[in-house]
Write a protein that holds these residues in place. Sequence first.
Motif, PDB file in Angstrom:
ATOM      1  N   LYS A   1       0.648  -1.063  -0.283  1.00 58.07           N
ATOM      2  CA  LYS A   1      -0.095  -0.255  -0.088  1.00 58.07           C
ATOM      3  C   LYS A   1       1.178   1.557   0.085  1.00 58.07           C
ATOM      4  N   CYS A   2       2.030   1.505   0.568  1.00 56.53           N
ATOM      5  CA  CYS A   2       2.461   2.368   0.472  1.00 56.53           C
ATOM      6  C   CYS A   2       3.161   2.208  -0.918  1.00 56.53           C
ATOM      7  N   LYS A   3       3.834   1.494  -1.332  1.00 55.61           N
ATOM      8  CA  LYS A   3       4.929   1.526  -2.681  1.00 55.61           C
ATOM      9  C   LYS A   3       3.299   2.184  -3.257  1.00 55.61           C
ATOM     10  N   LYS A   4       2.491   1.680  -3.479  1.00 61.26           N
ATOM     11  CA  LYS A   4       1.060   2.670  -4.418  1.00 61.26           C
ATOM     12  C   LYS A   4       1.107   4.277  -3.646  1.00 61.26           C
ATOM     13  N   TYR A   5       0.814   4.221  -2.746  1.00 59.64           N
ATOM     14  CA  TYR A   5       1.151   6.352  -2.286  1.00 59.64           C
ATOM     15  C   TYR A   5       2.070   6.627  -2.894  1.00 59.64           C
ATOM     16  N   ILE A   6       3.955   6.042  -3.078  1.00 62.95           N
ATOM     17  CA  ILE A   6       4.156   7.024  -3.673  1.00 62.95           C
ATOM     18  C   ILE A   6       4.361   6.646  -4.960  1.00 62.95           C
ATOM     19  N   LEU A   7       3.535   5.812  -5.999  1.00 55.67           N
ATOM     20  CA  LEU A   7       3.140   5.965  -7.786  1.00 55.67           C
ATOM     21  C   LEU A   7       2.277   6.684  -7.439  1.00 55.67           C
ATOM     22  N   ASN A   8       0.942   7.012  -6.821  1.00 56.59           N
ATOM     23  CA  ASN A   8       0.404   8.270  -6.997  1.00 56.59           C
ATOM     24  C   ASN A   8       0.859   9.412  -6.402  1.00 56.59           C
ATOM     25  N   GLN A   9       1.881   9.287  -5.902  1.00 59.31           N
ATOM     26  CA  GLN A   9       2.321  10.553  -5.568  1.00 59.31           C
ATOM     27  C   GLN A   9       3.705  11.331  -6.870  1.00 59.31           C
ATOM     28  N   LEU A  10       4.067  10.242  -7.345  1.00 60.53           N
ATOM     29  CA  LEU A  10       5.387  10.474  -7.817  1.00 60.53           C
ATOM     30  C   LEU A  10       4.412  11.054  -9.635  1.00 60.53           C
ATOM     31  N   ASP A  11       3.092  10.546  -9.584  1.00 64.39           N
ATOM     32  CA  ASP A  11       1.748  11.347 -10.194  1.00 64.39           C
ATOM     33  C   ASP A  11       2.030  12.236 -10.654  1.00 64.39           C
ATOM     34  N   ASN A  12       1.561  13.162  -8.989  1.00 67.35           N
ATOM     35  CA  ASN A  12       1.153  13.272  -8.626  1.00 67.35           C
ATOM     36  C   ASN A  12       2.890  15.177  -8.539  1.00 67.35           C
ATOM     37  N   THR A  13       3.581  14.699  -9.011  1.00 68.04           N
ATOM     38  CA  THR A  13       5.155  15.379  -8.578  1.00 68.04           C
ATOM     39  C   THR A  13       5.231  16.012 -10.045  1.00 68.04           C
ATOM     40  N   LYS A  14       4.887  17.659  -9.708  1.00 66.54           N
ATOM     41  CA  LYS A  14       5.544  18.194 -10.861  1.00 66.54           C
ATOM     42  C   LYS A  14       6.691  18.955 -10.869  1.00 66.54           C
ATOM     43  N   TYR A  15       7.558  19.947 -11.871  1.00 70.04           N
ATOM     44  CA  TYR A  15       8.102  21.437 -12.147  1.00 70.04           C
ATOM     45  C   TYR A  15       6.976  22.653 -12.640  1.00 70.04           C
ATOM     46  N   PRO A  16       7.438  22.917 -11.579  1.00 67.59           N
ATOM     47  CA  PRO A  16       8.607  23.387 -10.250  1.00 67.59           C
ATOM     48  C   PRO A  16       7.725  22.821  -9.365  1.00 67.59           C
ATOM     49  N   ASN A  17       8.590  23.004  -8.237  1.00 68.55           N
ATOM     50  CA  ASN A  17       8.089  22.866  -6.860  1.00 68.55           C
ATOM     51  C   ASN A  17       8.359  23.327  -6.019  1.00 68.55           C
TER      52      ASN A  17
END
Length: 365
Positions: A111-127
Motif C-alpha cells: 500500500k505504501c508503494k502505491k502511495y509513492i506511485l500516486n505521489q510521483l504522479d502528482n509531482t511536478k516542476y516547478p515545486n
Amino acid sequence: MKTSFYRWQAPGNGKIFDAPLGESSYMNTRTLSVLHYIASKKRVSQSQFELEIKEYLEKNTEYENNNSTPAHFYRPLLFLGFIKMSESKMIELTLEGDKFLYFYEQKNYLKCKKYILNQLDNTKYPNLATKDIKLQLFPFRILFKILLDEGNRGLSKEFIKEQLVYLKESDELVFYGATQELFKIQKHNEYDKFYTWVINSLVNIGILKTIQNYYFIADDIESEVERLYKNLSYESLFFSDESLLCQLDGKTAHERYKRDARLIAEAKERDAYSCVVSSEHKTFLSKGKNYVEGHHVIPMFQQKNYGFELDDVENIVSLCPSCHREMHSGDDKRDILSKVYSINEVYMKNNSVTLDELHKMYFCT
Ligand SMILES: [Zn+2]
Ligand SMILES: [Zn+2]
C-alpha cells in the motif's frame, strides 16, 4: 539562458529511500524519522525544523551529525508531496504523507508503494523542493508514459541522463509518440543527479527494475501504471499555466477515468435541481428546471487513492455555477467544503473519509 533552469533537478542530497520499503536501511530510516518528527509536531516552522531535526535524528536513529544542510532533510519529502510548506513556511504532512506513515506502521508496504506511485504522479516542476526551475511538466508521468511505450526495449541510463532529464516541451514528445524514435529526442551533456538519486531510488523500492543496465516498470505495478498512463496524451504531461493545476488534474482524470453522465442526471434529480449549498441560489431555467451542475465531492483525480468507486451518485452533489466555480477555483474552500461534507456525511463516514481529509484534497498546490 542557463540550461540548469531546464534540467530535471533532484531534491536534497541523496535518495529518499535506498532499500525496499520496510527494510531499515540508512535513508529509509532517516526518511521515516523525518516524517515521524513532523507528525509529532503537527505543524512546524521551517526554522524550527532546521534547528531541531539533526538532534532528533541523532536521538532516534544512527544518524551522525555532519555538515549537511538541514533543508536537505525535508526537500525530498516536499518533492514527493508527503509534506507541504505554506507561504508562511509552516511544514506539515499532506493527506498522502499521513496515510503513507499510517500504512508503514501497519507494515502494509504494498500500500505504501502505491502511495509513492500516486505521489510521483502528482509531482511536478516547478515545486518548492527544487529551486529556480523554469519547467512546467510532470516528470514521472513522462517517465512512465515513455516506459510504457518502449515496453520490453526499456530505457538506457544514457537516455535518462542525456535526454529524458532535458525534456521541456510537449512537441519533443508528440513527435516521439508518432515515430517511437527515442534517439531523435535531443541529446545534451550528461546530468547525473536525477538518475543517481531519483531513478535509482525507484529501483531500490521496486517501482522500477533493471535488466542489464536497462530500466523497466517493476512487474507488480505494471498493470497500475498501464491504467494510469496508457490513455494520457503527451500534451497532458506538460502545462502552461500553474494556476490551472487543479483543473489540469481534472483534465487528466477525464482521460483516465470514465464518468457516467446518467449518474450526474440522477444526482440533480435527487437534489431537485437546487444548489445544495443554498436553495436560494436560483440561476436560470434550462429544459424547464433551475440550472445546476453536478460535482464529484471527492474529485475523480483522487480515484487512485481510494479503493471504492468515486463515480457514484452518492459522491455527486448539485451546485449552482457560482458555487461550482468556488469549489474548483476558490482561495479558501473550507466553508463550502464543510457544508458539502455535512450534506454527504453518511457516505463520507461509510467510506472513512474525514472532513479534514476532504480539506486536504482540495489543497491543490
Ligand atoms: Zn466540479
Ligand atoms: Zn450555490
